[in-house]
Design an enzyme around this catalytic site. Structure first.
Site, PDB file in Angstrom:
ATOM      1  CD  GLU A 235      22.739 -21.943   0.389  1.00 48.16           C
ATOM      2  OE1 GLU A 235      21.623 -23.205   1.470  1.00 48.16           O
ATOM      3  OE2 GLU A 235      23.429 -21.013   1.669  1.00 48.16           O
TER       4      GLU A 235
ATOM      5  CD  GLU B 194      25.580 -23.590   7.305  1.00 48.24           C
ATOM      6  OE1 GLU B 194      26.190 -23.706   6.819  1.00 48.24           O
ATOM      7  OE2 GLU B 194      24.310 -23.349   7.214  1.00 48.24           O
ATOM      8  CG  HIS B 195      27.493 -19.880   4.346  1.00 42.31           C
ATOM      9  ND1 HIS B 195      27.348 -19.546   2.911  1.00 42.31           N
ATOM     10  CD2 HIS B 195      25.945 -20.237   4.590  1.00 42.31           C
ATOM     11  CE1 HIS B 195      26.166 -20.693   2.341  1.00 42.31           C
ATOM     12  NE2 HIS B 195      26.041 -21.215   3.742  1.00 42.31           N
TER      13      HIS B 195
ATOM     14  CG  HIS C  23      21.889 -19.788   6.250  1.00 42.39           C
ATOM     15  ND1 HIS C  23      21.895 -19.649   4.702  1.00 42.39           N
ATOM     16  CD2 HIS C  23      22.340 -21.530   6.008  1.00 42.39           C
ATOM     17  CE1 HIS C  23      22.917 -20.095   3.928  1.00 42.39           C
ATOM     18  NE2 HIS C  23      22.603 -21.433   4.629  1.00 42.39           N
TER      19      HIS C  23
END
Length: 409
Positions: free
Chosen positions: A126, A49-50, A46
């Site tokens: 997040e 991904e950022h 993840h």
């Protein structure tokens, strides 16, 4: 028309042409998610991904997003348990320009140090936001318990500790060892020129390794026994997530289970909604859902109720599970549920983005494309006997792991 092409690079293209639209959705998928991570790597897929939006050898962060904005396109990405997808939706005339930005992100990431440290803070926020959402907390704890002992238990976001530990070298090593050509799929749906698409992608991705050497340990641990877990937070309502492990996506029982799940908690006329909300007024939201993966699956019931009504709500849910187990499903209810599933599926096929996601996920999970006519035929072939045969998978309340995230009493 649906077509799968394997390029000389080893990358697979899945093309779905739609003559009735002027837009195209381009998705680059990698068969990599949180299930592939070691314990000290949790959240790295993840985080990558950022970071792929933060700069390449040819573009900085602003250039990446600005080029797509100037074309009127929409760009985003997501990471799940088993895959990561980067995608753009744009007008068909901007296919090459949009695809160029997307492939540059995948083929030439730099993981800039200054952006890396800033993004750690973003992802930790997040994680904090997720921890403030009782629905997410309940679901995460449920998955952790249902998949205990399996890589599937790893949270997609990771933990504050693991995210804080990521370095440029660690990201770089993980990325180029896991995001390899044999694990990449390009899914395209909408309006496009077939030959132009093939010509564009045929010389791409050669900066990536040919094959992934790491083998994901997709072990399936013994199913956990049913239990009740209560978590107290500073909230006004109670949020219930309860469920049991199911079979993998390729199991032929998948479609009967989806239909049974819809009967139980799929819509306003579903049994859970009618009993728990309409008849007894115990919840505003109550529903059931399924999730299927390459080597396992999950059935879940979720409900939001007053914190002093949890026992009543769980009793009402148990009533419906018992009724589902003991009573026959009527032909009318069976046919209605099937038409709901067929309609929902067809509605989704009318969006180029939904279609791109559907095709990409299918090729990753099953290794082949599944046409809409196949899906509709499989739904039409379901019998009441098929439904009765899968009831035992979900109807025993004592097998369910029940998570109650509730406010202080």
């Amino acid at each position: 028309m649906l077509e799968v092409i394997t390029l000389d690079s080893g990358v697979r293209l899945i093309l779905n042409s739609m003559d009735s639209v002027r837009s195209v959705s381009i998705g680059i998928w990698c068969n990599n998610g949180s299930v592939n991570e070691n314990d000290d790597e949790q959240g790295i897929s993840h985080f990558i991904e950022h970071m792929l939006f933060k700069g390449t050898k040819n573009r900085d962060h602003f250039q990446i997003v600005n080029e797509i904005d100037k074309l009127g396109g929409q760009m985003n990405a997501f990471t799940s348990k088993e895959c990561t997808c980067f995608y753009v939706k744009c007008l068909d005339e901007h296919f090459r320009a949009s695809a160029e930005v997307l492939t540059d992100m995948i083929c030439n990431p730099t993981f800039p140090e200054d952006e890396l440290e800033k993004e750690k803070g973003v992802v930790i926020e997040e994680i904090n936001m997720n921890a403030d959402d009782p629905d997410e907390v309940a679901f995460d704890i449920l998955e952790d318990n249902v998949y205990k002992g399996m890589g599937m238990s790893h949270p997609v976001l990771g933990t504050k500790y693991t995210v804080s530990s990521f370095t440029h070298d660690k990201l770089d090593e993980y990325y180029f060892n896991h995001y390899t050509r044999d694990e990449i799929i390009v899914s395209i749906a909408g309006s496009f020129d077939r030959q132009d698409v093939i010509e564009y992608f045929e010389d791409k991705f050669y900066s990536l390794k040919e094959r992934r050497e790491f083998v994901t340990d997709k072990n399936v641990s013994p199913a956990s026994e049913g239990r009740y877990i209560e978590v107290t937070k500073d909230i006004e309502q109670a949020h219930i997530a309860m469920g049991v492990r199911l079979f993998p996506a390729e199991d032929p029982k998948r479609y009967p289970m989806m239909l049974l799940c819809n009967i139980l908690g799929g819509g306003m006329s579903s049994r859970l909604m009618q009993n728990v909300r309409v008849k007894k007024g115990l919840a505003y939201s109550v529903y059931s859902m399924t999730g299927f993966y390459s080597h396992t699956g999950l059935f879940v019931i979720c409900a939001g109720v007053a914190k002093d009504k949890v026992d009543e709500a769980l009793n009402a849910i148990k009533e419906e599970l018992d009724r589902l187990k003991d009573d026959d499903i009527s032909v009318e209810e069976f046919q209605s549920s099937r038409e709901q599933l067929k309609s929902s599926f067809i509605f989704g096929q009318e969006s180029v983005q939904n279609l791109m996601i559907y095709n990409g996920r299918n090729l990753l999970t099953y290794g082949r494309s599944i046409t809409p006519s196949e899906v509709l035929q499989m739904l039409d072939d379901i019998t009441l006997e098929d439904i009765n045969n899968v009831k035992k998978e979900i109807c025993d309340y004592s097998r369910h792991i029940v998570i109650n995230v509730t406010g202080k009493k």
